[in-house]
Write a protein that holds these residues in place. Structure first.
Motif, PDB file in Angstrom:
ATOM      1  N   ALA A   1      41.405  40.710  46.089  1.00  0.00           N
ATOM      2  CA  ALA A   1      41.066  41.363  47.354  1.00  0.00           C
ATOM      3  C   ALA A   1      40.928  40.328  48.459  1.00  0.00           C
ATOM      4  O   ALA A   1      40.290  39.294  48.297  1.00  0.00           O
ATOM      5  CB  ALA A   1      39.766  42.147  47.224  1.00  0.00           C
ATOM      6  N   LEU A   2      41.534  40.629  49.587  1.00  0.00           N
ATOM      7  CA  LEU A   2      41.373  39.860  50.816  1.00  0.00           C
ATOM      8  C   LEU A   2      40.754  40.819  51.823  1.00  0.00           C
ATOM      9  O   LEU A   2      41.444  41.652  52.414  1.00  0.00           O
ATOM     10  CB  LEU A   2      42.717  39.334  51.321  1.00  0.00           C
ATOM     11  N   GLY A   3      39.430  40.756  51.958  1.00  0.00           N
ATOM     12  CA  GLY A   3      38.750  41.749  52.761  1.00  0.00           C
ATOM     13  C   GLY A   3      38.919  43.122  52.128  1.00  0.00           C
ATOM     14  O   GLY A   3      38.628  43.315  50.957  1.00  0.00           O
ATOM     15  N   LEU A   4      39.454  44.063  52.895  1.00  0.00           N
ATOM     16  CA  LEU A   4      39.666  45.410  52.384  1.00  0.00           C
ATOM     17  C   LEU A   4      41.046  45.588  51.752  1.00  0.00           C
ATOM     18  O   LEU A   4      41.344  46.639  51.183  1.00  0.00           O
ATOM     19  CB  LEU A   4      39.505  46.438  53.517  1.00  0.00           C
ATOM     20  N   ARG A   5      41.877  44.569  51.840  1.00  0.00           N
ATOM     21  CA  ARG A   5      43.234  44.674  51.305  1.00  0.00           C
ATOM     22  C   ARG A   5      43.274  44.276  49.834  1.00  0.00           C
ATOM     23  O   ARG A   5      42.790  43.218  49.455  1.00  0.00           O
ATOM     24  CB  ARG A   5      44.191  43.778  52.097  1.00  0.00           C
ATOM     25  N   LEU A   6      43.856  45.149  49.008  1.00  0.00           N
ATOM     26  CA  LEU A   6      44.055  44.862  47.597  1.00  0.00           C
ATOM     27  C   LEU A   6      45.498  44.443  47.368  1.00  0.00           C
ATOM     28  O   LEU A   6      46.420  45.030  47.929  1.00  0.00           O
ATOM     29  CB  LEU A   6      43.737  46.086  46.741  1.00  0.00           C
TER      30      LEU A   6
END
Length: 202
Positions: free
Chosen positions: A83-88
């Protein structure tokens, strides 16, 4: 030499070479039987958005899938999300997608969530989710292209397009978390559970 003391061999429901190597090097006798599971469909139908919850769900489903076929044996399921912040992130489909993932991750911190589950007789007996923080160094286009040239097809086998135990180590400035979590199997917690069931000789 094996420390495994179960009546039957342990089963690892995974094709991951890294997970198989970790168990083998820990002196655990096991058989690898990949789960027959559409991971993307399971994830999408679950409605979950937390990367840790998704990793745990997929670890559960892998363990249960094989446990139902081998009810008398202990089965390990494992999964990892990035996960990068809210991005999977998912495993890149090819070089172009791998390059895009590396551009997104370069110079920033992301998290790896590694889940392990143990099932027997079609029931989950143990679950653990561990987290590692990964800070990739800034990368220019020339760096990304050079890495992709050297890594080859391996970039499509791991989420984030890297394998830290191989050439991926060149991409990072800093990591937080244990090596086992980064490789996709929280081994210390798994071994503690197996010892609690008197399945190990140490």
């Amino acid at each position: 030499m094996t420390f495994w003391r179960g009546q039957f061999p342990l089963i690892l429901a995974s094709q991951s070479r890294a997970r198989q190597t970790l168990l083998a090097q820990a002196g655990i006798e096991f058989t690898a039987i990949p789960a027959d599971l559409d991971e993307r469909m399971v994830q999408e139908s679950s409605g979950l958005s937390s990367p840790g919850d998704i990793a745990a769900l997929l670890a559960h489903e892998k363990a249960l899938s094989v446990s139902r076929r081998k009810p008398g044996q202990f089965v390990i399921g494992a999964d990892q999300t990035l996960a990068l912040g809210l991005r999977l992130f998912s495993k890149p489909a090819g070089r172009a997608e791998a390059a895009e993932q590396l551009r997104a991750l370069a110079g920033v911190r992301h998290e790896l969530y590694s889940a392990v589950a143990v099932a027997a007789a079609g029931q989950i007996l143990f679950t653990h989710v561990a987290t590692a923080g990964m800070t990739m160094r800034p990368l220019g286009e020339a760096d990304i292209e050079a890495y992709l040239d050297e890594a080859g097809e391996a970039v499509s086998s791991s989420v984030g397009a890297y394998q830290l135990e191989r050439l991926g180590v060149h991409l990072f400035d800093h990591i937080e978390g244990d090596f086992f979590t980064i490789l996709g199997l929280p081994l210390l917690q798994l071994l503690a559970f197996l010892r609690s069931r008197r399945l190990l000789g140490v």
